[in-house]
Design a protein around this motif. Sequence first.
Motif, PDB file in Angstrom:
ATOM      1  N   LEU A   1       0.821  -1.211   0.000  1.00 50.90           N
ATOM      2  CA  LEU A   1       0.000   0.000   0.000  1.00 50.90           C
ATOM      3  C   LEU A   1       0.854   1.260   0.000  1.00 50.90           C
ATOM      4  CD1 LEU A   1      -2.754  -1.025   2.591  1.00 50.90           C
ATOM      5  CD2 LEU A   1      -2.960  -0.983   0.098  1.00 50.90           C
TER       6      LEU A   1
ATOM      7  N   ALA B   1       2.489   2.189  -3.587  1.00 49.99           N
ATOM      8  CA  ALA B   1       1.670   2.359  -4.791  1.00 49.99           C
ATOM      9  C   ALA B   1       1.908   3.717  -5.450  1.00 49.99           C
ATOM     10  CB  ALA B   1       0.194   2.179  -4.448  1.00 49.99           C
TER      11      ALA B   1
ATOM     12  N   HIS C   1       3.606   4.452  -9.061  1.00 55.71           N
ATOM     13  CA  HIS C   1       2.748   5.158 -10.013  1.00 55.71           C
ATOM     14  C   HIS C   1       3.457   6.396 -10.559  1.00 55.71           C
ATOM     15  CE1 HIS C   1      -0.810   7.113 -11.718  1.00 55.71           C
ATOM     16  NE2 HIS C   1      -1.446   5.967 -11.592  1.00 55.71           N
TER      17      HIS C   1
ATOM     18  N   THR D   1      -3.297   2.009 -10.897  1.00 58.61           N
ATOM     19  CA  THR D   1      -4.568   2.692 -10.650  1.00 58.61           C
ATOM     20  C   THR D   1      -5.642   1.681 -10.276  1.00 58.61           C
ATOM     21  OG1 THR D   1      -4.030   4.506 -12.166  1.00 58.61           O
ATOM     22  CG2 THR D   1      -6.352   4.140 -11.679  1.00 58.61           C
TER      23      THR D   1
ATOM     24  N   MET E   1      -5.016   0.397  -6.701  1.00 57.03           N
ATOM     25  CA  MET E   1      -5.437   1.346  -5.670  1.00 57.03           C
ATOM     26  C   MET E   1      -6.962   1.389  -5.549  1.00 57.03           C
ATOM     27  SD  MET E   1      -2.702   4.521  -5.837  1.00 57.03           S
ATOM     28  CE  MET E   1      -2.409   4.650  -7.576  1.00 57.03           C
TER      29      MET E   1
ATOM     30  N   HIS F   1      -4.525   5.331   3.964  1.00 57.45           N
ATOM     31  CA  HIS F   1      -3.907   5.597   2.666  1.00 57.45           C
ATOM     32  C   HIS F   1      -4.861   6.232   1.667  1.00 57.45           C
ATOM     33  CE1 HIS F   1      -5.719   1.576   2.692  1.00 57.45           C
ATOM     34  NE2 HIS F   1      -5.988   1.769   1.424  1.00 57.45           N
TER      35      HIS F   1
ATOM     36  N   TRP G   1      -3.987   8.842  -1.384  1.00 56.16           N
ATOM     37  CA  TRP G   1      -4.237   8.481  -2.781  1.00 56.16           C
ATOM     38  C   TRP G   1      -5.145   9.513  -3.450  1.00 56.16           C
ATOM     39  CZ3 TRP G   1      -5.274   2.457  -2.470  1.00 56.16           C
ATOM     40  CH2 TRP G   1      -4.069   1.821  -2.141  1.00 56.16           C
TER      41      TRP G   1
ATOM     42  N   LEU H   1      -9.383   7.617 -10.356  1.00 50.98           N
ATOM     43  CA  LEU H   1      -8.900   7.294  -9.016  1.00 50.98           C
ATOM     44  C   LEU H   1      -9.420   8.303  -7.997  1.00 50.98           C
ATOM     45  CD1 LEU H   1      -7.160   5.643  -7.097  1.00 50.98           C
ATOM     46  CD2 LEU H   1      -5.182   7.029  -7.785  1.00 50.98           C
TER      47      LEU H   1
ATOM     48  N   CYS I   1     -11.747   7.298  -4.728  1.00 50.36           N
ATOM     49  CA  CYS I   1     -11.359   7.630  -3.356  1.00 50.36           C
ATOM     50  C   CYS I   1     -12.447   8.473  -2.684  1.00 50.36           C
ATOM     51  CB  CYS I   1     -10.035   8.388  -3.340  1.00 50.36           C
ATOM     52  SG  CYS I   1      -8.595   7.418  -3.838  1.00 50.36           S
TER      53      CYS I   1
END
Length: 482
Positions: A136, A139, A143, A159, A162, A174, A178, A190, A194
């Motif tokens: 985690l 990432a 990326h 992506t 995540m 996280h 993100w 993304l 989130c």
Amino acid sequence: MARSSEQGSPAWVRVGTLLLLLHCVSVRGAALKQDLALDAGATVLNHSMNLVQRMESLLAMGNGSDVTLRVHTINTEEVKVIQAHSLVLTMQSDVFEELLLTRNSSIVVLRETSDCAAVFDKFIRYLYCGDVSVRLDQAISLHKLANKYHVWGLQQGLTQYMTQHLSSESPTGHVVGWYNYALLIGDTALRDSCLQYLSWNLSSVLQSGEWGSISEELLLSLLQRSDLILQSELELYEALEAWINHNQPVSTTVESALRAVRYGMIPPQHLFRLQKQSALMLKYYEFIRDLLYLAFQFHSASPIQLAKYFDVNCSIFTPRNYLSTSWGSPWVINNPTRDDRSFSFQTQLGPSGHDTSKRVTWNALFSPRWIPLSARSTYTELGAMQPTRTDGGRPRIIITPATSSSDFAGVTFQKTVIVMARQQGKVVVRHVYNFHQSTEEVGDFLLDADLQRRASEYLIDSSLYLHVVIKPLYHTLLVARK
């Protein structure tokens, strides 16, 4: 003999042969697959894993390397040296191709932040082997590298990783990190994933250490949403006070945040307590005095009377998705593919203090195999005609009031069905379905869910976990007087 000849060849010959093979596989992969598809009688001999192992060994040993990557960590003396092969780098990245074309020697100097430098070995290994192990906390760094060096397959894969691991447990959280990163690079998919996760699981987020790290922009964005899922508006106010005490933002941010709280959704007894005990409200009372005054009017007067003079369609009178028993009920359906189920529950007529003692009874029906009328058999003089659709139907949920609609003057209801699921060992919101009083059901309810599978992502221990929320909405009856 062929094997002996290969072993006796110079290292650069063996490396060149292997890299040429890799290049051919990459460039002509689609054509080879087409040829195999046309040759129906062929047997495929797949030794791709051997090739991957040889590529990994090639990177580890540095055999035949024609380029040295010197990875300098910015603001430190740390340097990481990697022996690589220009053909592999240029095949995978047009950025590397340009760097290698303009180099003056076999050494390429790269400068990376400490987090990216720490995973640069993993990144290069992906270029050789096509796979990477990700934690985690790695990432974003991977990326960044994929984005910087235009390795689009890796970027898309990260992506997706995540998006699928938003609910995973981590010591400090996280999802907020993100979200901020997605906002920075313009990754809307993304970012939205989130934001949806934070909105749908806000109660657990409020109780986590991640809440204090939320940015001002994200905080204000969340406060504007009506689809937040949490216990109550009071829970949100108390979490907001904790966030302000922790981050000490400027006064304008505090005022904007406080004015986004829906005080009309907080019972008057709690509003009285906050006025006396909340240090935040005491300090900023003058900035929200008008909202508190409107909330007390809302709780003391009949909503029908209030609607004659005020716009009750504004956000202060609009509920969010509250999980407390006044607003709905959980519903666990064991073995949801077995037969129809029903249950009844009660909610308060409305959020106004004038209506809290009035209850509405609701009946809910769940059917695992409902077949629409358009797909059922139609009867003619010649007998029943079979429908063109042959599947066993799909899940259906219907929610209707058992109370007479004459008691609902000035009130409409939005019905929300929340579907829970277990992801990465944690129970989270899987989906949210909304429909209004004018309709008894939502058309796409669990449309893509496979409830027949015991391991279905919509089930928890073979049961369907739902929470039904009823959101009463008042509407203005007359134009407000001036």
